[in-house]
Design a protein around this motif. Structure first.
Motif, PDB file in Angstrom:
ATOM      1  N   ASP A 237     -43.714   0.713 -51.952  1.00  0.00           N
ATOM      2  CA  ASP A 237     -44.412  -0.323 -51.357  1.00  0.00           C
ATOM      3  C   ASP A 237     -44.057  -1.727 -51.816  1.00  0.00           C
ATOM      4  O   ASP A 237     -43.911  -1.923 -53.130  1.00  0.00           O
ATOM      5  CB  ASP A 237     -46.154  -0.068 -51.936  1.00  0.00           C
ATOM      6  CG  ASP A 237     -46.672   1.039 -51.411  1.00  0.00           C
ATOM      7  OD1 ASP A 237     -46.814   0.838 -49.942  1.00  0.00           O
ATOM      8  OD2 ASP A 237     -47.115   2.069 -51.987  1.00  0.00           O
ATOM      9  N   LEU A 238     -43.807  -2.625 -50.801  1.00  0.00           N
ATOM     10  CA  LEU A 238     -43.421  -4.005 -51.041  1.00  0.00           C
ATOM     11  C   LEU A 238     -44.562  -5.049 -50.980  1.00  0.00           C
ATOM     12  O   LEU A 238     -45.186  -4.926 -49.894  1.00  0.00           O
ATOM     13  CB  LEU A 238     -42.179  -4.563 -50.067  1.00  0.00           C
ATOM     14  CG  LEU A 238     -40.989  -3.415 -50.167  1.00  0.00           C
ATOM     15  CD1 LEU A 238     -40.036  -3.775 -49.000  1.00  0.00           C
ATOM     16  CD2 LEU A 238     -40.402  -3.186 -51.559  1.00  0.00           C
ATOM     17  N   TYR A 239     -44.408  -5.942 -51.794  1.00  0.00           N
ATOM     18  CA  TYR A 239     -45.618  -6.835 -51.826  1.00  0.00           C
ATOM     19  C   TYR A 239     -45.299  -8.329 -52.012  1.00  0.00           C
ATOM     20  O   TYR A 239     -43.851  -8.432 -52.250  1.00  0.00           O
ATOM     21  CB  TYR A 239     -46.682  -6.837 -53.012  1.00  0.00           C
ATOM     22  CG  TYR A 239     -47.252  -5.511 -53.169  1.00  0.00           C
ATOM     23  CD1 TYR A 239     -48.284  -5.141 -52.231  1.00  0.00           C
ATOM     24  CD2 TYR A 239     -46.826  -4.534 -54.181  1.00  0.00           C
ATOM     25  CE1 TYR A 239     -48.734  -3.802 -52.343  1.00  0.00           C
ATOM     26  CE2 TYR A 239     -47.484  -3.231 -54.187  1.00  0.00           C
ATOM     27  CZ  TYR A 239     -48.486  -2.857 -53.250  1.00  0.00           C
ATOM     28  OH  TYR A 239     -48.900  -1.653 -53.367  1.00  0.00           O
ATOM     29  N   SER A 244     -43.357  -5.357 -56.304  1.00  0.00           N
ATOM     30  CA  SER A 244     -43.352  -3.872 -55.479  1.00  0.00           C
ATOM     31  C   SER A 244     -43.794  -2.688 -56.653  1.00  0.00           C
ATOM     32  O   SER A 244     -44.015  -2.963 -57.652  1.00  0.00           O
ATOM     33  CB  SER A 244     -41.795  -3.580 -55.436  1.00  0.00           C
ATOM     34  OG  SER A 244     -40.833  -3.392 -56.359  1.00  0.00           O
ATOM     35  N   ARG A 433     -36.552  -1.589 -52.868  1.00  0.00           N
ATOM     36  CA  ARG A 433     -37.085  -2.656 -54.162  1.00  0.00           C
ATOM     37  C   ARG A 433     -36.025  -3.506 -54.467  1.00  0.00           C
ATOM     38  O   ARG A 433     -36.571  -4.521 -54.718  1.00  0.00           O
ATOM     39  CB  ARG A 433     -37.635  -1.819 -55.135  1.00  0.00           C
ATOM     40  CG  ARG A 433     -39.067  -0.800 -54.832  1.00  0.00           C
ATOM     41  CD  ARG A 433     -39.385  -0.018 -56.072  1.00  0.00           C
ATOM     42  NE  ARG A 433     -39.745  -0.746 -57.135  1.00  0.00           N
ATOM     43  CZ  ARG A 433     -39.724  -0.352 -58.263  1.00  0.00           C
ATOM     44  NH1 ARG A 433     -39.270   1.035 -58.514  1.00  0.00           N
ATOM     45  NH2 ARG A 433     -40.231  -0.997 -59.222  1.00  0.00           N
ATOM     46  N   HIS A 436     -35.669  -6.214 -51.772  1.00  0.00           N
ATOM     47  CA  HIS A 436     -36.894  -6.889 -51.827  1.00  0.00           C
ATOM     48  C   HIS A 436     -36.788  -7.820 -53.081  1.00  0.00           C
ATOM     49  O   HIS A 436     -37.122  -9.253 -52.897  1.00  0.00           O
ATOM     50  CB  HIS A 436     -38.011  -6.173 -51.999  1.00  0.00           C
ATOM     51  CG  HIS A 436     -39.433  -6.788 -51.747  1.00  0.00           C
ATOM     52  ND1 HIS A 436     -39.924  -7.394 -50.752  1.00  0.00           N
ATOM     53  CD2 HIS A 436     -40.614  -7.003 -52.773  1.00  0.00           C
ATOM     54  CE1 HIS A 436     -41.094  -8.042 -50.885  1.00  0.00           C
ATOM     55  NE2 HIS A 436     -41.358  -7.738 -51.949  1.00  0.00           N
TER      56      HIS A 436
END
Length: 449
Positions: A237-239, A244, A433, A436
């Motif tokens: 999951d990337l935020y 992440s 990740r 990102h």
């Protein structure tokens, strides 16, 4: 070409809000140049534009529990004092005397009522105010009219961790962390304490360290011994802001591992951690992860541990967070791994790997930190804060088999990154990740953040 997501993605368990996927972030397919890994020019600009503008994890709150307790936090060219004041507020100051620039605090940890400069004995209170100048009558009043207090930096706490920032205009910490703050708070790190702290010098760029810890793609090649008990199919999951997370399933074999049925010694260790006698378990290796989850729920009910706040995944697996720019946090209900990758002030081809294990003792038969953390005979009582164990460049860091393997490999990767034949990294979706993280670095370098 259609991505074969079955090779790298896995359903993480029983549906739970914690496991909800983050909205997709498309970071493109650019190939960044290799200079970011080894040139002095990039490192100097990165220090000013990334590290001086970000929030940095300085220490756990547990390291400054009482007024006067302090931690020295060194990173790059800078040194900071993190201290809890007499009013209970945690503050941070540059570890610099305004008189002639001497470092004020030399110890890693201490408890003081004030700071006294070792050079000329100027004194400062815990809030950073100058309270005594040696032989004050020998200074012109006009000289002492200049600001002679310590230079303080932004300092805030979240999820049991102390963050500092050199940028007075940095965004609020809650906004910076985004969803990570609420997720990390579930682990109650503020009630944990440090039981192990090690620092070792590695022959690689700090971003090479972040890269290696932010993907499981290399496990089969570098750490084949993990394949019998860890699955490298993960949810990523990337935020926003370069943050992440990644779920790494434990207590089940990798899909690359040949034997998917036998409950091997590694999985037996994880069953024992959960309170299951491996000799009494009659299921297959495909059933052990679920057995661990159920056993930990049972233990929680018996000991009132409050594990109902966790998803099944959190009970069995490692939930690994990237906290931009230079930290990784591996979270488990019983203990938390905090990794920081500290850039070397003079050489972009070296960094300090700083790792802490935090744990909360529970007085109950069989309850302990996960055995794979390698704490062995370590004192887990929390009565004494362990000293930092340091190893130099090229020395075996003694971090355990897996981390020692990383320390041996990363200098080899670093040497290749400096080659004229290397044109920059090519990242798979298993390495999302990494892309990102580097995209966020590029935003800072471009002055967008």
């Amino acid at each position: 070409m259609k991505l074969d997501t079955e090779l790298w993605d896995i359903h993480v368990g029983t549906p739970h809000p914690f496991n909800n996927r983050a909205p997709r972030i498309d970071n493109g397919a650019d190939r960044p140049g290799p200079e970011r890994y080894h040139t002095a020019d990039f490192a100097r600009e990165e220090w000013d534009k990334v590290f001086a503008k970000s929030w940095l994890i300085a220490c756990p709150v547990a390291d400054v529990p009482e007024p006067g307790d302090l931690v020295r936090f060194d990173i790059g060219d800078e040194s900071f004092i993190v201290v809890r004041g007499d009013d209970g507020v945690i503050r941070a100051h540059y570890n610099v005397c305004p008189h002639r620039g001497s470092r004020l605090v030399l110890a890693d940890f201490s408890t003081l009522s004030n700071f006294t400069c070792p050079f000329h004995s100027w004194k400062f209170d815990l809030e950073g105010h100058n309270i005594a100048v040696t032989d004050e009558n020998t200074f012109k009043p006009e000289v002492l009219c200049h600001d002679r207090d310590l230079t303080s930096v932004r300092c805030e706490t979240a999820a049991g961790l102390v963050f500092i920032s050199m940028d007075p205009d940095v965004m609020p910490l809650d906004d910076y962390l985004g969803p990570l703050k609420q997720q990390l708070e579930l682990y109650r790190i503020d009630s944990m304490y440090v039981v192990q702290h090690r620092q070792s010098e590695w022959g690689a760029n700090w971003k090479g360290g972040v890269d290696a810890f932010a993907e499981t793609y290399h496990l089969h090649a570098v750490h084949p011994q993990t394949q019998c008990l860890m699955d490298d199919r993960t949810q990523i999951d990337l935020y926003p802001n370069g943050m992440s997370r990644q779920f790494v399933p434990f207590a089940q074999p990798s899909r690359r591992y040949q034997d998917q049925e036998t409950v091997n010694d590694g999985i037996k260790m994880m069953l024992s951690d959960a309170g299951i006698d491996p000799d009494d378990f009659d299921g297959s290796a495909q059933e052990t992860r679920r057995a661990v989850q159920l056993a930990k729920r049972k233990r929680s009910d018996e000991l009132d541990l409050g594990y109902d706040r966790f998803s099944d995944t959190q009970l069995s697996d490692s939930t690994v967070y990237s906290v931009f720019p230079n930290a990784q946090i591996g979270c488990h209900p019983e203990a938390v791994f905090l990794h920081r990758f500290l850039p070397n002030a003079d050489d972009p081809n070296r960094f300090t790997y700083d790792t802490l294990i935090l744990y909360k003792h529970v007085e109950a038969p069989g309850y302990s930190a996960p055995a794979w953390m390698g704490l062995g005979t370590t004192d887990l009582s929390g009565k004494t804060r362990p000293e930092i164990v340091r190893t130099g460049i090229g020395e075996p860091p003694g971090l355990g088999e897996v981390l020692d393997q990383d320390s041996e490999l990363l200098p080899i990767v670093q040497a290749g990154a400096r080659s004229r034949g290397f044109r920059g990294p090519l990242w798979s979706e298993q390495e999302a990740r990494l892309r990102h993280f580097h995209k966020e670095i590029d935003r800072y370098m471009a002055g967008e953040k």
